[in-house]
Design a protein around this motif. Sequence first.
Motif, PDB file in Angstrom:
ATOM      1  N   SER A   1      56.302  78.835   4.688  1.00  0.00           N
ATOM      2  CA  SER A   1      56.352  79.460   3.359  1.00  0.00           C
ATOM      3  C   SER A   1      54.959  79.872   2.905  1.00  0.00           C
ATOM      4  O   SER A   1      54.771  80.970   2.363  1.00  0.00           O
TER       5      SER A   1
ATOM      6  N   ASP B   1      56.300  83.364  -3.996  1.00  0.00           N
ATOM      7  CA  ASP B   1      56.515  81.969  -3.618  1.00  0.00           C
ATOM      8  C   ASP B   1      57.827  81.865  -2.850  1.00  0.00           C
ATOM      9  O   ASP B   1      58.906  81.793  -3.451  1.00  0.00           O
ATOM     10  N   VAL B   2      57.717  81.857  -1.535  1.00  0.00           N
ATOM     11  CA  VAL B   2      58.903  81.799  -0.683  1.00  0.00           C
ATOM     12  C   VAL B   2      59.594  80.445  -0.817  1.00  0.00           C
ATOM     13  O   VAL B   2      60.823  80.354  -0.717  1.00  0.00           O
ATOM     14  N   LYS B   3      58.829  79.374  -1.087  1.00  0.00           N
ATOM     15  CA  LYS B   3      59.424  78.031  -1.210  1.00  0.00           C
ATOM     16  C   LYS B   3      60.471  77.964  -2.315  1.00  0.00           C
ATOM     17  O   LYS B   3      61.411  77.192  -2.221  1.00  0.00           O
ATOM     18  N   SER B   4      60.292  78.796  -3.336  1.00  0.00           N
ATOM     19  CA  SER B   4      61.253  78.743  -4.447  1.00  0.00           C
ATOM     20  C   SER B   4      62.635  79.240  -4.029  1.00  0.00           C
ATOM     21  O   SER B   4      63.619  78.977  -4.726  1.00  0.00           O
ATOM     22  N   TYR B   5      62.735  79.940  -2.897  1.00  0.00           N
ATOM     23  CA  TYR B   5      64.021  80.434  -2.414  1.00  0.00           C
ATOM     24  C   TYR B   5      64.675  79.471  -1.420  1.00  0.00           C
ATOM     25  O   TYR B   5      65.826  79.674  -1.039  1.00  0.00           O
ATOM     26  N   LEU B   6      63.922  78.466  -0.991  1.00  0.00           N
ATOM     27  CA  LEU B   6      64.477  77.509  -0.037  1.00  0.00           C
ATOM     28  C   LEU B   6      65.273  76.427  -0.749  1.00  0.00           C
ATOM     29  O   LEU B   6      64.945  76.042  -1.875  1.00  0.00           O
TER      30      LEU B   6
ATOM     31  N   CYS C   1      62.519  72.265   1.522  1.00  0.00           N
ATOM     32  CA  CYS C   1      61.170  72.273   0.933  1.00  0.00           C
ATOM     33  C   CYS C   1      60.401  71.002   1.283  1.00  0.00           C
ATOM     34  O   CYS C   1      59.176  70.992   1.246  1.00  0.00           O
TER      35      CYS C   1
ATOM     36  N   ASN D   1      53.823  83.623   2.175  1.00  0.00           N
ATOM     37  CA  ASN D   1      53.287  83.974   0.848  1.00  0.00           C
ATOM     38  C   ASN D   1      52.032  84.831   0.990  1.00  0.00           C
ATOM     39  O   ASN D   1      51.885  85.847   0.299  1.00  0.00           O
TER      40      ASN D   1
END
Length: 186
Positions: free
Chosen positions: A30, A11-16, A21, A34
């Motif tokens: 994202s 989950d790339v969004k969790s790093y933004l 987001c 993913n």
Amino acid sequence: MRNFNKNRCVDVKSYLPDMLCEIEEFRAISDTENAELKAVWGELDNVFDDQFITEATEKGIARREVMLGISPQTADTLESRRFRLLSLYGDGVPYTRRSLDAQLRSLCGSDKYTLSFSNADFAVTVKIALSASAQIGAVSDMLERVLPYNMQVNVELMYNQWHRFAHLAWNALKIRTWKSIKEETP
């Protein structure tokens, strides 16, 4: 096959940062990343599995066949190709009956063959409970490689086949049981 990464949540969004987001373009990027990262992790699993013949993918089996100079037949399944590779890699000169038995057990399975010796005739007979002729051929090739040249090698199916009885009339077979027809040797 092993899948060490099946629990991995990509989950790339969790790093933004939170403010990014909320932007639709970053969410779309994202989601695309993913999917790509999941594909990369899947390929990484395949690369790991290809190190082992019993777990190898089609690509890994093909790579080993090229290394050993084996050309697969068109009718070969992935399992029969894997079986052939295992028979080649499992080679080692068996100095005792017990070690030959262990090689056959690892190749065919514990209850899927019988091994018998005739000391008077210098003959080894292996009966295999496999109906695929490619696997019988692989076992025969392995035995030809590992047994002394003065020994005669016989590899057969464990059970009788219909062509042995096709010439008999039904009345001649009617007096026997199916079990005796199936398992009795000539």
